[in-house]
Design an enzyme around this catalytic site. Structure first.
Site, PDB file in Angstrom:
ATOM      1  N   GLU A 220       0.828  -1.214   0.000  1.00 26.42           N
ATOM      2  CA  GLU A 220       0.000   0.000   0.000  1.00 26.42           C
ATOM      3  C   GLU A 220       0.861   1.263   0.000  1.00 26.42           C
ATOM      4  O   GLU A 220       0.759   2.123   0.874  1.00 26.42           O
ATOM      5  CB  GLU A 220      -0.963  -0.034   1.195  1.00 26.42           C
ATOM      6  CG  GLU A 220      -1.853  -1.271   1.149  1.00 26.42           C
ATOM      7  CD  GLU A 220      -2.958  -1.333   2.194  1.00 26.42           C
ATOM      8  OE1 GLU A 220      -3.982  -1.967   1.935  1.00 26.42           O
ATOM      9  OE2 GLU A 220      -2.783  -0.748   3.280  1.00 26.42           O
TER      10      GLU A 220
ATOM     11  N   GLU B  47      -5.273  -8.442  -1.593  1.00 25.36           N
ATOM     12  CA  GLU B  47      -5.974  -8.344  -0.301  1.00 25.36           C
ATOM     13  C   GLU B  47      -7.431  -8.050  -0.570  1.00 25.36           C
ATOM     14  O   GLU B  47      -7.748  -7.163  -1.367  1.00 25.36           O
ATOM     15  CB  GLU B  47      -5.434  -7.206   0.581  1.00 25.36           C
ATOM     16  CG  GLU B  47      -4.102  -7.465   1.198  1.00 25.36           C
ATOM     17  CD  GLU B  47      -3.718  -6.404   2.224  1.00 25.36           C
ATOM     18  OE1 GLU B  47      -4.601  -5.844   2.907  1.00 25.36           O
ATOM     19  OE2 GLU B  47      -2.521  -6.123   2.323  1.00 25.36           O
TER      20      GLU B  47
END
Ligand code: BG6
Length: 474
Positions: free
Chosen positions: A173, A365
């Site tokens: 991220e 994810e």
């Protein structure tokens, strides 16, 4: 309507992060990482010194039980297992002259175990867990020297595991550093940090990511390196053009990270944004060339929520999330933690990335954090009747199928937290994502025994039929 088909060799599996599941924070020569000083997860200010409570809570002892856990993943038919290497197991202080052999050996054994079960490792180099020393002595990623430390770490693990790991992700991220600097060893409560510092840290990570890609290809061109971003498809609150502009501004702040990873240069809208904030990024002599020449092979992302933006956000109720917040969407349901559930958002984001870049994508994810109740299974053991998790994953995977039908090239899907472990944002054990229940509570108490939930067999069936069972009549 055609029934979607998942590609042959689609990589089905699950995703984890070292700091959330390994435990054993003081074994095998590991140094402390920044996660060891966040007593209640990302939501609390780190302190530079770990508390007893926090150290006790970390992980589910995967460090000692990984063989048992991987065997369970294999029972579900996993083709891929996403994990991160704990940087401080390899370089305990981040700036050490030599790597820690015990740490390297641990991952050697772990990768061998995965291959024994026919699973491909998907490895994140840095999942929010830089060595704590980089915060204590360097201001974390704000300091350019950290690029060099990261290159050394990346070279060490690429050389060591080049024959065992094909798929690599650089930063988890990577677009979160401005909103969550602590995950990048930047502690605003302990050191003076400006917005310009945060953007400099973002730049340093982007350069480090490109430099790592360069090193990987020099060592073994077969290795595939991807970037990893939080994806958040964003809707305007109303059809007002100004709301659509607010969406665009928000999306651009995030697209900037994939644009640079894929196209190798700062986009015009980002240059304008920085200029208007009075921020000047300090480029090193070779930064522009490194960014341009060493772009990624694929794009990976997490997907949990979609967001809503408006030009006048104060008029509306704000929504929940772990790192980014938007406004509440009145048309969506929410999880017990207030995260809004939007399966169609996943189809939209897959199409957006594909249209924009035409590079293979990887969903690394996605999942539902929920409170589970352990019940007797009638056969002398325990289970969880997690129909809500099955419903969530099924709805999302059906939209993945739609995106594949739309023409999106997708390498695989790893659901977040296939086995329960500690939450990143809240450090709770009770926020469970897994197909496997782990007996441990929020105070760190419990036997650590593993139990299969109802979703375990459901996911096994999905993988076993390569997605076809998602479309079975109820
Ligand atoms: C992602 C992170 O943002 O969200 C994971 O990469 C994290 O580390 C996941 O665990 C879910 O968030 P949380 O806060 O529910 O653990």
């Amino acid at each position: 309507m055609t029934t979607p088909k998942f590609p042959e060799n689609f990589l089905w599996g699950g995703a984890t992060a070292a700091n959330q599941l390994e435990g054993a924070y003081n074994e095998g020569g590991r140094g402390l990482s920044v996660q060891d000083v966040m007593p209640k997860g990302l939501m609390t200010a780190p302190t530079l010194e770990p508390t007893e409570e926090n150290l006790k809570l970390k992980g589910i002892d995967f460090y000692h039980r990984y063989k048992e856990d991987i065997a369970l993943m294999a029972q579900m038919g996993f083709k891929v297992f996403r994990l991160s290497i704990s940087w401080s197991r390899i370089y305990p202080n981040g700036d050490d002259a030599q790597p820690n052999e015990e740490g390297l050996q641990f991952y050697d054994d772990l990768f061998d175990e995965l291959h024994k079960h026919g699973m491909e490792p998907l490895v994140t180099l840095s999942h929010y867990e830089p060595p704590l020393n980089l915060a204590r002595n360097y201001r974390g990623w704000i300091d350019r020297k950290v690029i060099g430390f990261f290159e050394t770490y990346a070279r060490t693990v690429f050389e060591r595991y080049q024959d065992k790991v094909k798929y690599w992700l650089t930063f988890n991220e990577v677009n979160s550093i401005i909103s969550a600097p602590a995950n990048g060893a930047i502690f605003p409560e302990e050191m003076e940090v400006t917005l310009a510092d945060k953007w400099q840290a973002a730049h340093n990570q982007l350069v480090a990511s490109a430099a790592a890609t360069k090193i990987a290809k020099e060592i073994n061109p077969e290795m595939q390196v991807g970037c990893m971003v939080i994806s958040m498809p964003t809707y305007p609150m109303t059809p007002k053009p100004k709301d659509q502009l607010a969406v665009r501004d928000f999306m651009n702040e995030n697209y900037a990270f994939t644009d640079i990873h894929v196209r190798g240069e700062y986009p015009g809208y980002l240059k304008r944004h920085l200029r208007e904030q009075g921020i000047e990024i300090k480029f090193g002599e070779n930064d522009a060339a490194i960014l341009k020449e060493h772009t990624v092979d694929f794009i990976s992302f997490s997907y949990y929520v979609s967001l809503v933006q408006a030009h006048d956000p104060e008029t509306y109720q704000s929504g929940e999330g772990n790192i980014f917040r938007g406004l509440e969407n009145p048309y969506l349901d929410s999880s017990e933690w207030g995260w809004q559930i939007d399966p169609i958002g996943l189809r939209l984001v897959l199409n957006d990335f594909w249209d924009r870049y035409q590079l293979p994508l990887f969903i690394v994810e996605n999942g539902l954090g929920a409170k589970d109740v352990l019940i007797e299974d009638g056969a002398g053991s325990f289970t969880v009747e997690d129909d809500y998790r099955i419903a969530y994953l099924k709805a999302h995977l059906q939209q993945v199928g739609e995106a594949i039908e739309d023409g999106v090239e997708l390498l695989g899907y790893t659901s977040w937290g296939p086995i329960d472990f500690v939450s990143m944002s809240t450090a709770q054990m009770s926020k469970r994502y897994g197909f496997i229940y782990v007996d441990r509570n929020d105070d760190g108490e419990g036997s650590l025994k593993r139990y299969k939930k109802k979703s375990f067999n459901w996911y096994k069936e999905v993988i076993g039929t390569n997605g076809a069972s998602l479309y079975d009549a109820e």
